[in-house]
Scaffold this motif. Structure first.
Motif, PDB file in Angstrom:
ATOM      1  N   LEU A   1       0.854  -1.163   0.000  1.00 41.71           N
ATOM      2  CA  LEU A   1       0.000   0.000   0.000  1.00 41.71           C
ATOM      3  C   LEU A   1       0.901   1.226   0.000  1.00 41.71           C
ATOM      4  O   LEU A   1       2.073   1.151   0.382  1.00 41.71           O
ATOM      5  CB  LEU A   1      -0.899   0.005   1.233  1.00 41.71           C
ATOM      6  N   LEU A   2       0.372   2.364  -0.412  1.00 38.92           N
ATOM      7  CA  LEU A   2       1.151   3.595  -0.473  1.00 38.92           C
ATOM      8  C   LEU A   2       0.386   4.734   0.183  1.00 38.92           C
ATOM      9  O   LEU A   2      -0.806   4.933  -0.091  1.00 38.92           O
ATOM     10  CB  LEU A   2       1.464   3.963  -1.920  1.00 38.92           C
ATOM     11  N   SER A   3       1.082   5.482   1.026  1.00 35.79           N
ATOM     12  CA  SER A   3       0.464   6.658   1.636  1.00 35.79           C
ATOM     13  C   SER A   3       0.478   7.811   0.639  1.00 35.79           C
ATOM     14  O   SER A   3       1.365   7.908  -0.212  1.00 35.79           O
ATOM     15  CB  SER A   3       1.228   7.061   2.905  1.00 35.79           C
ATOM     16  N   ILE A   4      -0.516   8.667   0.730  1.00 33.68           N
ATOM     17  CA  ILE A   4      -0.595   9.843  -0.133  1.00 33.68           C
ATOM     18  C   ILE A   4      -0.953  11.048   0.720  1.00 33.68           C
ATOM     19  O   ILE A   4      -1.480  10.909   1.825  1.00 33.68           O
ATOM     20  CB  ILE A   4      -1.643   9.665  -1.257  1.00 33.68           C
ATOM     21  N   ASP A   5      -0.659  12.227   0.207  1.00 34.34           N
ATOM     22  CA  ASP A   5      -0.955  13.449   0.938  1.00 34.34           C
ATOM     23  C   ASP A   5      -2.339  13.981   0.553  1.00 34.34           C
ATOM     24  O   ASP A   5      -2.481  15.069   0.010  1.00 34.34           O
ATOM     25  CB  ASP A   5       0.116  14.511   0.677  1.00 34.34           C
ATOM     26  N   GLY A   6      -3.348  13.176   0.846  1.00 30.12           N
ATOM     27  CA  GLY A   6      -4.718  13.550   0.531  1.00 30.12           C
ATOM     28  C   GLY A   6      -5.650  12.393   0.807  1.00 30.12           C
ATOM     29  O   GLY A   6      -5.202  11.287   1.134  1.00 30.12           O
ATOM     30  N   PRO A   7      -6.945  12.620   0.673  1.00 29.72           N
ATOM     31  CA  PRO A   7      -7.910  11.557   0.965  1.00 29.72           C
ATOM     32  C   PRO A   7      -7.950  10.496  -0.133  1.00 29.72           C
ATOM     33  O   PRO A   7      -7.646  10.764  -1.288  1.00 29.72           O
ATOM     34  CB  PRO A   7      -9.237  12.318   1.040  1.00 29.72           C
ATOM     35  N   VAL A   8      -8.315   9.295   0.271  1.00 29.78           N
ATOM     36  CA  VAL A   8      -8.504   8.205  -0.683  1.00 29.78           C
ATOM     37  C   VAL A   8      -9.838   8.388  -1.398  1.00 29.78           C
ATOM     38  O   VAL A   8     -10.843   8.730  -0.777  1.00 29.78           O
ATOM     39  CB  VAL A   8      -8.471   6.845   0.040  1.00 29.78           C
ATOM     40  N   ALA A   9      -9.821   8.181  -2.691  1.00 25.76           N
ATOM     41  CA  ALA A   9     -11.053   8.236  -3.488  1.00 25.76           C
ATOM     42  C   ALA A   9     -11.206   6.917  -4.235  1.00 25.76           C
ATOM     43  O   ALA A   9     -10.312   6.068  -4.216  1.00 25.76           O
ATOM     44  CB  ALA A   9     -11.005   9.412  -4.460  1.00 25.76           C
ATOM     45  N   ALA A  10     -12.346   6.736  -4.893  1.00 30.46           N
ATOM     46  CA  ALA A  10     -12.661   5.524  -5.652  1.00 30.46           C
ATOM     47  C   ALA A  10     -12.686   4.285  -4.769  1.00 30.46           C
ATOM     48  O   ALA A  10     -12.397   3.180  -5.214  1.00 30.46           O
ATOM     49  CB  ALA A  10     -11.684   5.333  -6.818  1.00 30.46           C
ATOM     50  N   THR A  11     -13.069   4.462  -3.499  1.00 34.21           N
ATOM     51  CA  THR A  11     -13.139   3.332  -2.569  1.00 34.21           C
ATOM     52  C   THR A  11     -14.086   2.255  -3.069  1.00 34.21           C
ATOM     53  O   THR A  11     -13.872   1.062  -2.830  1.00 34.21           O
ATOM     54  CB  THR A  11     -13.572   3.825  -1.174  1.00 34.21           C
ATOM     55  N   ASN A  12     -15.131   2.649  -3.779  1.00 38.66           N
ATOM     56  CA  ASN A  12     -16.088   1.671  -4.298  1.00 38.66           C
ATOM     57  C   ASN A  12     -15.453   0.735  -5.319  1.00 38.66           C
ATOM     58  O   ASN A  12     -15.962  -0.355  -5.578  1.00 38.66           O
ATOM     59  CB  ASN A  12     -17.276   2.386  -4.940  1.00 38.66           C
ATOM     60  N   VAL A  13     -14.321   1.138  -5.891  1.00 38.94           N
ATOM     61  CA  VAL A  13     -13.636   0.309  -6.884  1.00 38.94           C
ATOM     62  C   VAL A  13     -12.649  -0.642  -6.219  1.00 38.94           C
ATOM     63  O   VAL A  13     -12.676  -1.855  -6.449  1.00 38.94           O
ATOM     64  CB  VAL A  13     -12.907   1.193  -7.922  1.00 38.94           C
ATOM     65  N   HIS A  14     -11.742  -0.104  -5.390  1.00 44.03           N
ATOM     66  CA  HIS A  14     -10.653  -0.907  -4.834  1.00 44.03           C
ATOM     67  C   HIS A  14     -10.862  -1.313  -3.378  1.00 44.03           C
ATOM     68  O   HIS A  14     -10.131  -2.150  -2.855  1.00 44.03           O
ATOM     69  CB  HIS A  14      -9.317  -0.170  -4.966  1.00 44.03           C
ATOM     70  N   GLY A  15     -11.835  -0.729  -2.689  1.00 45.76           N
ATOM     71  CA  GLY A  15     -12.136  -1.115  -1.315  1.00 45.76           C
ATOM     72  C   GLY A  15     -11.211  -0.541  -0.268  1.00 45.76           C
ATOM     73  O   GLY A  15     -11.349  -0.863   0.925  1.00 45.76           O
ATOM     74  N   LEU A  16     -10.281   0.313  -0.661  1.00 45.18           N
ATOM     75  CA  LEU A  16      -9.330   0.888   0.295  1.00 45.18           C
ATOM     76  C   LEU A  16      -9.858   2.215   0.832  1.00 45.18           C
ATOM     77  O   LEU A  16     -10.473   2.991   0.100  1.00 45.18           O
ATOM     78  CB  LEU A  16      -7.969   1.106  -0.378  1.00 45.18           C
ATOM     79  N   ARG A  17      -9.589   2.459   2.112  1.00 48.44           N
ATOM     80  CA  ARG A  17     -10.000   3.705   2.759  1.00 48.44           C
ATOM     81  C   ARG A  17      -8.792   4.354   3.419  1.00 48.44           C
ATOM     82  O   ARG A  17      -7.726   3.746   3.533  1.00 48.44           O
ATOM     83  CB  ARG A  17     -11.099   3.425   3.795  1.00 48.44           C
TER      84      ARG A  17
END
Length: 202
Positions: free
Chosen positions: A43-59
């Motif tokens: 997994l990779l951290s990013i400087d912002g919120p996660v989007a497209a959770t409905n696709v990949h299931g990640l939050r």
């Protein structure tokens, strides 16, 4: 011997130019018999919120403590150096890898890539070319849609089935040229044999 680096990325969206980011990445390095040489997933951290959770299931909470792309770039560079990249629409993944590299002052060199959609067409598939559809048509059972390593393993299965039908993968290799001309590919420093690896969150 040809080395293949089978690559898949899960992202926050579809457009790296608008700021979408990689949040999960997997690469499986295999030889020309498709036998495993090495693998890496994180997994990779990013400087912002996660989007497209409905696709990949990640939050957002799944990425807590994950490394940044800058931290894993040397490991990825070592795995991909000199390999032919394989993916199901690899241009998408390579565009995102290049964008992440550019964020740290680097870039993706011109890369040879094989799109398994092309090998599937050569193997006789005439219908839809989504990963799950191709796997169904060619009898590949290793399907884990929208999880990076699951998709990588499924893509290797597709390539194996195409080869069994007489398709020669290198006949379908195409050159991918990154947007940046200031390309530089990071490598691991001497003695750094082990890279940070973060398991996929449940």
């Amino acid at each position: 011997m040809t080395r293949y680096a089978i690559l898949d990325c899960e992202t926050t969206g579809l457009d790296e130019r608008s700021g979408d980011r990689i949040i999960e990445l997997a690469v499986l390095v295999v030889d020309d018999h498709l036998d495993e040489i090495d693998r890496f997933e994180t997994l990779l951290s990013i400087d912002g919120p996660v989007a497209a959770t409905n696709v990949h299931g990640l939050r957002d909470e799944h990425l807590v403590g994950a490394p940044s792309f800058a931290q894993i770039a040397p490991r990825l560079g070592l795995l991909m150096d000199g390999a032919v990249v394989v993916g199901h629409y690899p241009r998408f993944d390579l565009r995102f890898v290049d964008a992440e590299l550019q964020r740290i002052g680097l870039g993706l060199p011109t890369t040879s890539a094989i799109d398994t959609r092309d090998t599937c067409r050569a193997a006789g598939i005439v219908g839809r070319l989504r990963l799950v559809d191709c796997c169904h048509e060619l009898g590949v059972t290793e399907v884990c849609s929208h999880a990076a390593m699951g998709d990588v393993v499924a893509t290797r299965g597709l390539l194996a089935q195409c080869i069994s039908r007489g398709v020669h993968p290198l006949d379908h290799a195409r050159r991918f040229t990154a947007r940046s001309t200031n390309a530089g590919w990071p490598v691991l420093p001497l003695g750094a044999e082990h890279a940070l690896e973060v398991p996929r969150a449940a």
